[in-house]
Scaffold this active site. Structure first.
Site, PDB file in Angstrom:
ATOM      1  N   THR A  15     -18.909 -23.794  34.890  1.00  0.00           N
ATOM      2  CA  THR A  15     -20.026 -23.673  33.954  1.00  0.00           C
ATOM      3  C   THR A  15     -20.190 -24.926  33.108  1.00  0.00           C
ATOM      4  O   THR A  15     -21.300 -25.297  32.742  1.00  0.00           O
ATOM      5  CB  THR A  15     -19.829 -22.450  33.043  1.00  0.00           C
ATOM      6  OG1 THR A  15     -19.818 -21.265  33.845  1.00  0.00           O
ATOM      7  CG2 THR A  15     -20.947 -22.319  32.011  1.00  0.00           C
ATOM      8  N   TYR A  29     -27.747 -19.285  35.129  1.00  0.00           N
ATOM      9  CA  TYR A  29     -27.618 -20.714  35.419  1.00  0.00           C
ATOM     10  C   TYR A  29     -26.881 -20.883  36.736  1.00  0.00           C
ATOM     11  O   TYR A  29     -26.347 -19.942  37.308  1.00  0.00           O
ATOM     12  CB  TYR A  29     -26.868 -21.428  34.287  1.00  0.00           C
ATOM     13  CG  TYR A  29     -25.464 -20.905  34.075  1.00  0.00           C
ATOM     14  CD1 TYR A  29     -24.382 -21.413  34.796  1.00  0.00           C
ATOM     15  CD2 TYR A  29     -25.215 -19.878  33.164  1.00  0.00           C
ATOM     16  CE1 TYR A  29     -23.101 -20.917  34.625  1.00  0.00           C
ATOM     17  CE2 TYR A  29     -23.941 -19.381  32.976  1.00  0.00           C
ATOM     18  CZ  TYR A  29     -22.892 -19.903  33.707  1.00  0.00           C
ATOM     19  OH  TYR A  29     -21.627 -19.401  33.536  1.00  0.00           O
ATOM     20  N   SER A  64     -15.914 -21.585  39.866  1.00  0.00           N
ATOM     21  CA  SER A  64     -14.487 -21.257  39.970  1.00  0.00           C
ATOM     22  C   SER A  64     -14.217 -19.879  40.551  1.00  0.00           C
ATOM     23  O   SER A  64     -13.092 -19.600  40.958  1.00  0.00           O
ATOM     24  CB  SER A  64     -13.796 -21.395  38.609  1.00  0.00           C
ATOM     25  OG  SER A  64     -14.076 -20.319  37.751  1.00  0.00           O
ATOM     26  N   THR A  97     -14.588 -20.883  34.141  1.00  0.00           N
ATOM     27  CA  THR A  97     -13.826 -19.916  33.340  1.00  0.00           C
ATOM     28  C   THR A  97     -13.275 -18.753  34.148  1.00  0.00           C
ATOM     29  O   THR A  97     -12.267 -18.165  33.771  1.00  0.00           O
ATOM     30  CB  THR A  97     -14.697 -19.351  32.204  1.00  0.00           C
ATOM     31  OG1 THR A  97     -15.823 -18.650  32.766  1.00  0.00           O
ATOM     32  CG2 THR A  97     -15.195 -20.456  31.284  1.00  0.00           C
ATOM     33  N   ASP A  98     -13.920 -18.391  35.264  1.00  0.00           N
ATOM     34  CA  ASP A  98     -13.578 -17.135  35.944  1.00  0.00           C
ATOM     35  C   ASP A  98     -12.142 -17.113  36.459  1.00  0.00           C
ATOM     36  O   ASP A  98     -11.475 -16.079  36.405  1.00  0.00           O
ATOM     37  CB  ASP A  98     -14.551 -16.875  37.098  1.00  0.00           C
ATOM     38  CG  ASP A  98     -15.897 -16.375  36.607  1.00  0.00           C
ATOM     39  OD1 ASP A  98     -15.984 -15.955  35.439  1.00  0.00           O
ATOM     40  OD2 ASP A  98     -16.863 -16.392  37.393  1.00  0.00           O
ATOM     41  N   LYS A 169      -8.865 -14.581  30.474  1.00  0.00           N
ATOM     42  CA  LYS A 169     -10.251 -14.406  30.077  1.00  0.00           C
ATOM     43  C   LYS A 169     -10.452 -12.941  29.727  1.00  0.00           C
ATOM     44  O   LYS A 169     -10.265 -12.066  30.563  1.00  0.00           O
ATOM     45  CB  LYS A 169     -11.198 -14.828  31.205  1.00  0.00           C
ATOM     46  CG  LYS A 169     -12.666 -14.832  30.802  1.00  0.00           C
ATOM     47  CD  LYS A 169     -13.554 -15.353  31.924  1.00  0.00           C
ATOM     48  CE  LYS A 169     -15.019 -15.359  31.491  1.00  0.00           C
ATOM     49  NZ  LYS A 169     -15.912 -15.872  32.558  1.00  0.00           N
ATOM     50  N   GLU A 291      16.282   5.745  32.060  1.00  0.00           N
ATOM     51  CA  GLU A 291      15.643   7.058  32.137  1.00  0.00           C
ATOM     52  C   GLU A 291      14.451   7.070  33.085  1.00  0.00           C
ATOM     53  O   GLU A 291      14.132   8.085  33.695  1.00  0.00           O
ATOM     54  CB  GLU A 291      15.182   7.492  30.740  1.00  0.00           C
ATOM     55  CG  GLU A 291      16.308   7.807  29.775  1.00  0.00           C
ATOM     56  CD  GLU A 291      16.967   6.552  29.218  1.00  0.00           C
ATOM     57  OE1 GLU A 291      16.366   5.458  29.338  1.00  0.00           O
ATOM     58  OE2 GLU A 291      18.088   6.651  28.693  1.00  0.00           O
TER      59      GLU A 291
END
Length: 322
Positions: A15, A29, A64, A97-98, A169, A291
């Site tokens: 991006t 976009y 990405s 970012t992904d 993210k 446990e």
């Protein structure tokens, strides 16, 4: 006084290099449209921030979400190359970012321990947005790379510095989309400097794995599966039948599994497929206890990573064993 060193900028698209038809568009976009030189031109004083020279390289140009193993390998090799140069102080990577958290963890695992930091940065808005966040994030990333007191792989976004292990993210479109959960950020960017809160993890956990990474697309096939209400084991059985080489499970709570899924996973392990266990919870990590321990001989291996990062580590473990 020593000679000023260079900061290397490796661009991969995302991006931060995206464009839209109108400046009002921050969601609709196309990613990965601008080259690295255009990104640098948006921050006129970047060389001054670096305190030396800037070296730029277009390593990839993709959204990405489409990141893959061969691209990771190429990126890691370029990082290692530049880290080995005497006139280079740090490496900064522009990324989408992904899958940024996955790339950060991959680099953390495969890069050799170095005194030269690798800093990833990104943007939540395209470069053409009226209030694009990419230029400030890039400026902050370079400033962080120069100022870094601890080395390893870092992520800088929205004024925060995160470590590769904890970063994720957490929001699909907000500017401060990244978080380190309950651990908190490693520090904050303040007027071009980092106010450190805690040290970063060093990289190089796998040691030597970089040379073993496949150049082509034949990376080990590792898939994610999730435990949920009404779960069954058909997906696991189908994956095993198709030749899956590893499975990572996003379990409920503290590693609990639907009984039908657990039975299928045990069948997978009997067939020789390694199974790693994480949690769907966004914070905390699995905590075992006598446990809750099962008496079954075949149990998934619990890990302290998020499922998407555990998948990378399992892939690398399989590559090391090949």
């Amino acid at each position: 006084m020593g000679k000023a060193k260079n900061v290397v900028i490796l661009a991969t698209g995302g991006t931060i290099a995206g464009t839209a038809a109108h400046s009002s568009q921050s969601v609709g976009y196309t990613a990965a449209q601008l080259g690295v030189e255009q990104l640098l031109a948006a921050v006129p004083d970047l060389a001054q921030v670096a305190g030396g020279g800037l070296i730029s390289e277009q390593v990839a140009q993709l959204d990405s979400k489409d990141m893959d193993g061969p691209t990771w390998r190429h990126l890691a090799l370029r990082c290692a190359h530049w880290q080995a140069q005497e006139d280079v102080a740090a490496v900064v990577i522009t990324h989408g970012t992904d899958t940024l958290e996955e790339t950060a963890w991959f680099l953390h695992e495969v890069l050799p321990v170095s005194t030269k930091p690798v800093v990833l940065t990104c943007a939540m808005r395209p470069a053409t947005a009226l209030l694009a966040d990419g230029p400030q994030n890039l400026r902050d990333a370079v400033a962080c790379a120069v100022d870094a007191k601890a080395c390893g792989v870092l992520v800088v976004a929205a004024g925060q510095v995160h470590g590769a292990r904890a970063v994720r993210k957490q929001h699909p479109y907000r500017l401060d989309a990244f978080s380190s959960g309950e651990q908190g950020p490693l520090g904050w960017m303040e007027e071009g400097r980092v106010r450190w809160q805690q040290p970063a993890d060093m990289g190089g956990a796998q040691g030597g794995c970089l040379e073993l990474l496949p150049a082509a697309g034949d990376w080990p096939w590792v898939e994610l599966v999730s435990s949920h209400a009404g779960c069954n084991g058909r997906a696991v059985d189908a994956l095993v039948a198709q030749g899956v080489q590893g499975l990572v499970v996003a379990a409920t709570g503290n590693g609990t599994l639907h009984h039908a899924l657990e039975a299928a996973l045990q069948r997978a392990m009997r067939a020789g497929v390694p199974v790693w266990l994480g949690t769907r919870c966004s914070e905390g990590q699995l905590v075992g206890s006598p446990e809750t321990a099962s008496t079954e001989a075949l149990q998934p291996r619990p890990v302290t990573l998020s499922p998407v990062k555990a998948r990378i580590s399992l892939q690398l473990a399989l590559i090391s064993d090949l």
